[in-house]
Design a protein around this motif. Sequence first.
Motif, PDB file in Angstrom:
ATOM      1  N   TRP A   1      -4.361  -8.675  -0.213  1.00 44.72           N
ATOM      2  CA  TRP A   1      -4.932  -7.933   0.915  1.00 44.72           C
ATOM      3  C   TRP A   1      -6.090  -8.653   1.586  1.00 44.72           C
ATOM      4  CZ3 TRP A   1      -1.497  -5.297   2.946  1.00 44.72           C
ATOM      5  CH2 TRP A   1      -0.510  -4.695   2.173  1.00 44.72           C
TER       6      TRP A   1
ATOM      7  N   TRP B   1      -5.937  -9.669   5.594  1.00 44.73           N
ATOM      8  CA  TRP B   1      -7.022  -9.449   6.545  1.00 44.73           C
ATOM      9  C   TRP B   1      -7.375 -10.754   7.274  1.00 44.73           C
ATOM     10  CZ3 TRP B   1      -8.853  -5.637   9.138  1.00 44.73           C
ATOM     11  CH2 TRP B   1     -10.072  -5.777   9.808  1.00 44.73           C
TER      12      TRP B   1
ATOM     13  N   ARG C   1       0.427   2.080  -3.624  1.00 48.18           N
ATOM     14  CA  ARG C   1      -0.823   1.359  -3.371  1.00 48.18           C
ATOM     15  C   ARG C   1      -0.668   0.388  -2.214  1.00 48.18           C
ATOM     16  NH1 ARG C   1      -3.153  -3.524  -4.293  1.00 48.18           N
ATOM     17  NH2 ARG C   1      -5.403  -3.543  -4.515  1.00 48.18           N
TER      18      ARG C   1
ATOM     19  N   ALA D   1      -0.598   2.294   1.071  1.00 44.31           N
ATOM     20  CA  ALA D   1      -1.946   2.767   1.421  1.00 44.31           C
ATOM     21  C   ALA D   1      -2.819   1.616   1.903  1.00 44.31           C
ATOM     22  CB  ALA D   1      -2.590   3.461   0.221  1.00 44.31           C
ATOM     23  N   MET D   2      -2.735   0.475   1.242  1.00 44.59           N
ATOM     24  CA  MET D   2      -3.540  -0.682   1.640  1.00 44.59           C
ATOM     25  C   MET D   2      -3.118  -1.201   3.015  1.00 44.59           C
ATOM     26  SD  MET D   2      -5.915  -1.298  -0.527  1.00 44.59           S
ATOM     27  CE  MET D   2      -6.409  -2.934  -0.008  1.00 44.59           C
TER      28      MET D   2
ATOM     29  N   SER E   1      -4.360   1.213   5.641  1.00 52.01           N
ATOM     30  CA  SER E   1      -5.813   1.099   5.724  1.00 52.01           C
ATOM     31  C   SER E   1      -6.239  -0.177   6.460  1.00 52.01           C
ATOM     32  CB  SER E   1      -6.403   1.133   4.315  1.00 52.01           C
ATOM     33  OG  SER E   1      -7.773   0.865   4.341  1.00 52.01           O
ATOM     34  N   GLN E   2      -5.609  -1.292   6.119  1.00 51.04           N
ATOM     35  CA  GLN E   2      -5.942  -2.569   6.763  1.00 51.04           C
ATOM     36  C   GLN E   2      -5.640  -2.514   8.265  1.00 51.04           C
ATOM     37  OE1 GLN E   2      -6.857  -5.928   5.222  1.00 51.04           O
ATOM     38  NE2 GLN E   2      -7.742  -4.441   3.833  1.00 51.04           N
TER      39      GLN E   2
ATOM     40  N   ASP F   1      -5.521   0.213  10.138  1.00 53.64           N
ATOM     41  CA  ASP F   1      -6.506   1.113  10.756  1.00 53.64           C
ATOM     42  C   ASP F   1      -7.819   0.377  10.997  1.00 53.64           C
ATOM     43  OD1 ASP F   1      -4.878   3.344  10.880  1.00 53.64           O
ATOM     44  OD2 ASP F   1      -5.689   4.258   9.058  1.00 53.64           O
ATOM     45  N   ARG F   2      -8.258  -0.369  10.006  1.00 53.05           N
ATOM     46  CA  ARG F   2      -9.506  -1.129  10.134  1.00 53.05           C
ATOM     47  C   ARG F   2      -9.397  -2.174  11.243  1.00 53.05           C
ATOM     48  NH1 ARG F   2     -11.759  -5.390   5.702  1.00 53.05           N
ATOM     49  NH2 ARG F   2     -13.555  -6.101   6.911  1.00 53.05           N
TER      50      ARG F   2
ATOM     51  N   SER G   1      -0.704   7.809   5.182  1.00 54.32           N
ATOM     52  CA  SER G   1      -2.083   8.251   4.955  1.00 54.32           C
ATOM     53  C   SER G   1      -2.896   8.174   6.227  1.00 54.32           C
ATOM     54  CB  SER G   1      -2.723   7.391   3.852  1.00 54.32           C
ATOM     55  OG  SER G   1      -2.724   6.029   4.244  1.00 54.32           O
ATOM     56  N   SER G   2      -2.432   7.348   7.178  1.00 52.53           N
ATOM     57  CA  SER G   2      -3.184   7.193   8.424  1.00 52.53           C
ATOM     58  C   SER G   2      -2.223   6.922   9.568  1.00 52.53           C
ATOM     59  CB  SER G   2      -4.183   6.060   8.292  1.00 52.53           C
ATOM     60  OG  SER G   2      -3.515   4.913   7.809  1.00 52.53           O
TER      61      SER G   2
END
Length: 99
Positions: free
Chosen positions: A36, A40, A67, A70-71, A74-75, A77-78, A96-97
Amino acid sequence: MSDVITIDVGLVEDERQLHELLGRELDFPSFYGRNWDAFWDAVTGLVEIPSHLRFIGWARLLENVPRGAAMLASQLDRYRREYRPDLRVEFDGPASSDT
């Protein structure tokens, strides 16, 4: 690079496979580290991310690699918050997002 990339994550069984798929579909360099932090680094400086990402098979990814799913969410979204507010990300199932 096309404005829309569709990535089928439904057959992914572990994070290694997820990173291999992402690297291939998003045209990451051969030295991509398949973790991850490396993801990024790739999306923020090594490749151009299209304006629209569509993930199909998302529900299966959530079951098989929770996992990793979700990662990834999340990445992305960020990345959208920090670099690309216009980025559109679609998941064909619950996420989740969801964006």
